[in-house]
Design a protein around this motif. Structure first.
Motif, PDB file in Angstrom:
ATOM      1  N   VAL A 152       0.825  -1.203   0.000  1.00  0.00           N
ATOM      2  CA  VAL A 152       0.000   0.000   0.000  1.00  0.00           C
ATOM      3  C   VAL A 152       0.864   1.260   0.000  1.00  0.00           C
ATOM      4  O   VAL A 152       2.013   1.235   0.458  1.00  0.00           O
ATOM      5  N   GLY A 155      -2.058   7.816   0.670  1.00  0.00           N
ATOM      6  CA  GLY A 155      -3.064   8.432  -0.185  1.00  0.00           C
ATOM      7  C   GLY A 155      -3.047   9.947  -0.073  1.00  0.00           C
ATOM      8  O   GLY A 155      -2.298  10.534   0.709  1.00  0.00           O
ATOM      9  N   THR A 222      -3.766   7.485   5.681  1.00  0.00           N
ATOM     10  CA  THR A 222      -4.655   6.824   4.735  1.00  0.00           C
ATOM     11  C   THR A 222      -3.781   6.132   3.689  1.00  0.00           C
ATOM     12  O   THR A 222      -2.936   6.763   3.072  1.00  0.00           O
ATOM     13  N   HIS A 224      -3.360   3.345   0.342  1.00  0.00           N
ATOM     14  CA  HIS A 224      -4.094   2.887  -0.840  1.00  0.00           C
ATOM     15  C   HIS A 224      -3.335   1.791  -1.573  1.00  0.00           C
ATOM     16  O   HIS A 224      -2.113   1.823  -1.672  1.00  0.00           O
ATOM     17  N   GLU A 225      -4.086   0.831  -2.107  1.00  0.00           N
ATOM     18  CA  GLU A 225      -3.555  -0.129  -3.061  1.00  0.00           C
ATOM     19  C   GLU A 225      -3.655   0.527  -4.445  1.00  0.00           C
ATOM     20  O   GLU A 225      -4.129   1.653  -4.581  1.00  0.00           O
ATOM     21  N   SER A 227      -5.197   1.373  -8.053  1.00  0.00           N
ATOM     22  CA  SER A 227      -6.583   1.777  -8.259  1.00  0.00           C
ATOM     23  C   SER A 227      -7.518   0.646  -8.673  1.00  0.00           C
ATOM     24  O   SER A 227      -8.721   0.679  -8.373  1.00  0.00           O
TER      25      SER A 227
END
Length: 301
Positions: A152, A155, A222, A224-225, A227
């Motif tokens: 990850v 973000g 936060t 994120h992987e 999209s």
């Protein structure tokens, strides 16, 4: 300028992660759901999402069963890795299971979801030391799986959740920063908190930066992987009791999460044992309820 928050729509994958404490004794839980068109209509779930959700939930159950007095964190990691490999998904490398104590949400004993490779260690990932579980301990069973690579990235959305670093000390310059630290030390000395908990949220937002810059507060970023990846996250609290391990938080996997893949033999055996125990408990509970109902219907002498 305040950024507009995205509006949920049908088909969105949503993770709900929460915790509470009573006098410092902590319980946590997390669950993944899919947004439906209406409360009466089940959501439409694609095969990839269903598979990763089933994998993550089964890994949660297997890990909960593997954490018992005398077992080690390496054994739990191996069980989770076996599930991920069989379902063709990846564990989120940064997610860890933790021992919990009174007022301590991230205890010393940790469990990784995957064993780091030499390349992972070179890149900065930690290879956890082996530890053994003991009776009367409490653990947060935290499992996140993805259809991506499991790495990850930070973000764009700014976090609002932080935790006090009790080992750090610094004389703050800004009045707003001193206000933040004073409030944290009084109300949230060891457990995570949100900026929305402050009476003066505007001043808290101004003062948080200096506190973080000098290590007094640690942010929960936060992450994120990629999209196009699908991520499923489940969490439960387990107690290591004399009678065995008891999972005291968490709910069942929604019926709309399905997969055409079947678990490996070892995982299937564990899941069957768990299912039989749950059925026995439900039967006993129903019998007790029926008995109590019958007593309530008797006329008083």
């Amino acid at each position: 300028m305040v950024r507009a928050q995205p509006v949920l729509k049908a088909g969105d994958l949503v993770k709900i992660d929460l915790g509470c404490h009573i006098d410092g004794y902590i319980a946590v839980a997390a669950h993944t759901i899919v947004v439906s068109e209406s409360a009466d209509a089940p959501p439409t779930v694609d095969a990839e999402t269903g598979n990763v959700a089933v994998a993550a939930y089964n890994a949660l159950l297997v890990a909960s069963a593997a954490i018992r007095a005398g077992a080690t964190n390496k054994e739990v990691t191996a069980a989770v890795e076996r599930v991920a490999t069989h379902y063709g998904v990846s564990a989120i490398a940064t997610v860890r299971m933790h021992q919990m104590k009174r007022y301590v949400i991230d205890g010393v004993k940790e469990i990784a979801l995957k064993t780091p490779t030499p390349d992972d260690i070179t890149a900065g990932e930690e290879d956890l030391a082996e530890c053994t579980f003991e009776q009367a301990e409490v653990y947060a069973i935290d499992v996140a799986m993805t259809t991506g690579d499991g790495r990850v990235r930070p973000g764009e959305l700014r976090t609002t959740v932080y935790k006090r670093n009790v080992e750090a000390q610094y004389r703050l310059k800004m009045k707003s920063s001193r206000y933040v630290l004073s409030e944290v030390d009084k109300k949230f000395p060891t457990l995570p908190f949100s900026l929305t908990h402050f009476d003066d949220e505007r001043q808290a937002k101004m003062g948080i930066t200096e506190c973080v810059a000098h290590g007094l507060l640690m942010p929960y970023p936060t992450l994120h992987e990629r999209s196009d990846a699908k991520v499923a996250h489940f969490k439960s609290t387990v107690l290591l009791l004399p009678s065995g391990t008891s999972r005291v938080t968490g709910i069942d996997l929604p019926d709309y999460f399905t997969t055409d893949k079947t678990p490996d033999a070892d995982t299937a055996a564990v899941l069957e044992t768990i299912a039989l125990a749950a059925a026995k408990k439900a039967k006993k509970k129903a019998a007790k309820k029926k008995k109590n109902k019958g007593k309530g219907g008797l006329a008083k002498p």
